[in-house]
Design a protein around this motif. Structure first.
Motif, short mmCIF file in Angstrom:
data_model
loop_
_atom_site.label_atom_id
_atom_site.label_comp_id
_atom_site.label_asym_id
_atom_site.label_seq_id
_atom_site.Cartn_x
_atom_site.Cartn_y
_atom_site.Cartn_z
N ILE A 22 25.04 83.60 106.64
CA ILE A 22 23.89 82.56 106.39
C ILE A 22 24.45 81.33 105.86
CG2 ILE A 22 21.75 82.30 105.23
CD1 ILE A 22 20.92 85.17 105.95
N PRO A 23 24.12 80.17 105.95
CA PRO A 23 24.56 79.03 105.29
C PRO A 23 23.95 79.09 103.74
CG PRO A 23 23.59 78.19 107.32
CD PRO A 23 23.41 79.78 107.16
N ILE A 24 25.03 78.65 102.89
CA ILE A 24 24.73 78.25 101.47
C ILE A 24 24.40 76.83 101.47
CG2 ILE A 24 25.14 78.41 99.15
CD1 ILE A 24 26.77 80.95 99.78
N LYS A 25 25.46 75.95 101.52
CA LYS A 25 25.20 74.61 101.54
C LYS A 25 26.26 74.21 102.75
CE LYS A 25 27.45 72.08 98.37
NZ LYS A 25 27.51 71.37 97.02
N ILE A 26 25.73 72.97 103.34
CA ILE A 26 26.68 72.37 104.27
C ILE A 26 26.60 70.79 104.00
CG2 ILE A 26 26.57 71.52 106.94
CD1 ILE A 26 24.99 74.03 107.53
N LYS A 27 27.70 70.31 103.73
CA LYS A 27 27.99 69.02 103.58
C LYS A 27 28.58 68.39 104.61
CE LYS A 27 29.85 65.97 99.68
NZ LYS A 27 30.46 66.36 98.30
N ARG A 28 28.52 67.05 104.75
CA ARG A 28 29.13 66.16 105.75
C ARG A 28 29.31 64.72 105.24
NH1 ARG A 28 27.70 64.30 112.20
NH2 ARG A 28 26.31 63.11 110.95
N ASP A 29 30.48 64.12 105.00
CA ASP A 29 30.59 62.67 104.81
C ASP A 29 31.17 61.97 106.15
OD1 ASP A 29 31.37 60.14 103.67
OD2 ASP A 29 32.52 61.16 102.21
#
Length: 255
Positions: free
Chosen positions: A136-143
């Motif tokens: 399960i995702p905790i955090k997803i970050k995209r730049d």
């Protein structure tokens, strides 16, 4: 020497299998979560959501700043309010969906941090993803092209069945939400875009394939000077972008 080489090969194989396993878990996991989307760059926004994901289906309640529901099931997308949803002519994808799509075509790195896993890769931007041990995702970050998006999952729980009580409340209308064909053609020239409600009117922010930032506003009053005004089937669109991109948009819309 041979023993050392064999140990190295076995270690590399185990690391590869481990990486594949956690990513596969993420693809298959069913869960319920409350999450926050924070985005800076093309514009700044914060959005609070509640999500149910199971067996390839996704139901998302946008709780703030506006109340919207979207539902994706069996390859169809629906959008609306107060459990009354209409078929969307556009595919609806969130940041998690984009990450899952892009990781399929990327070389990624997985690091076991003990209580969680860290995944990083570059494809249509730089991704940094944190998953718990169940996937399960905790955090997803995209730049991506000057826009930084973070999806933070504040509360998470696995689920083993669809949220039938909630699904029973949904009314799904198969008649599609109307968007003029020229606008649909224009949106096909975007790398990505997002739709939001602004002061009662719909707005679309996005980045075209040439890298230009574009804002499309619906309503009766132009949002700023230097705006291209287009009328499509009694619908007024106000487009804000640079002059060169404006000419490209005119060509697409008036084809």
């Amino acid at each position: 020497m041979k023993k050392t080489l064999m140990v190295t090969i076995v270690t590399l194989l185990l690391l590869h299998l481990f990486a594949e396993n956690i990513v596969d878990l993420w693809k298959r996991v069913s869960y319920h979560s409350r999450r926050v989307l924070i985005e800076t760059g093309i514009s700044s926004r914060v959005r609070l959501e509640e999500i149910y994901k199971w067996m390839g289906n996704k139901l998302v309640f946008v709780l703030a700043p506006s109340n919207v529901i979207w539902f994706r099931t069996n390859g169809k997308c629906y959008l609306g309010e107060a459990y009354n949803l209409r078929r969307s002519p556009l595919e609806i994808l969130d940041l998690e969906d984009l990450a899952l799509r892009d990781i399929e075509k990327a070389k990624y790195t997985v690091v076991n941090k003990g209580e969680y896993y860290e995944i990083s890769f570059e494809k249509n931007g730089k991704y940094l993803i944190f998953l718990d041990k169940t996937g399960i995702p905790i955090k997803i970050k995209r730049d991506y092209m000057g826009t930084v998006s973070e999806l933070i999952f504040e509360y998470r729980e696995p689920i083993d069945k669809p949220p039938d009580e909630i699904l029973s409340k949904l009314s799904l209308d198969e008649s599609e939400i109307y968007l003029p064909k020229p606008l649909m053609a224009l949106l096909q020239n975007f790398r990505f875009f997002r739709i939001q409600n602004y002061k009662g009117n719909m707005e679309i922010y996005g980045i075209m394939k040439n890298g230009a930032k574009v804002r499309i506003c619906f309503g009766t009053t132009p949002p700023s000077t230097g705006t291209l005004t287009i009328e499509l089937n009694n619908m007024k669109l106000f487009i804000v972008t640079d002059e060169k991109t404006m000419e490209t948009i005119k060509e697409i819309i008036h084809k």
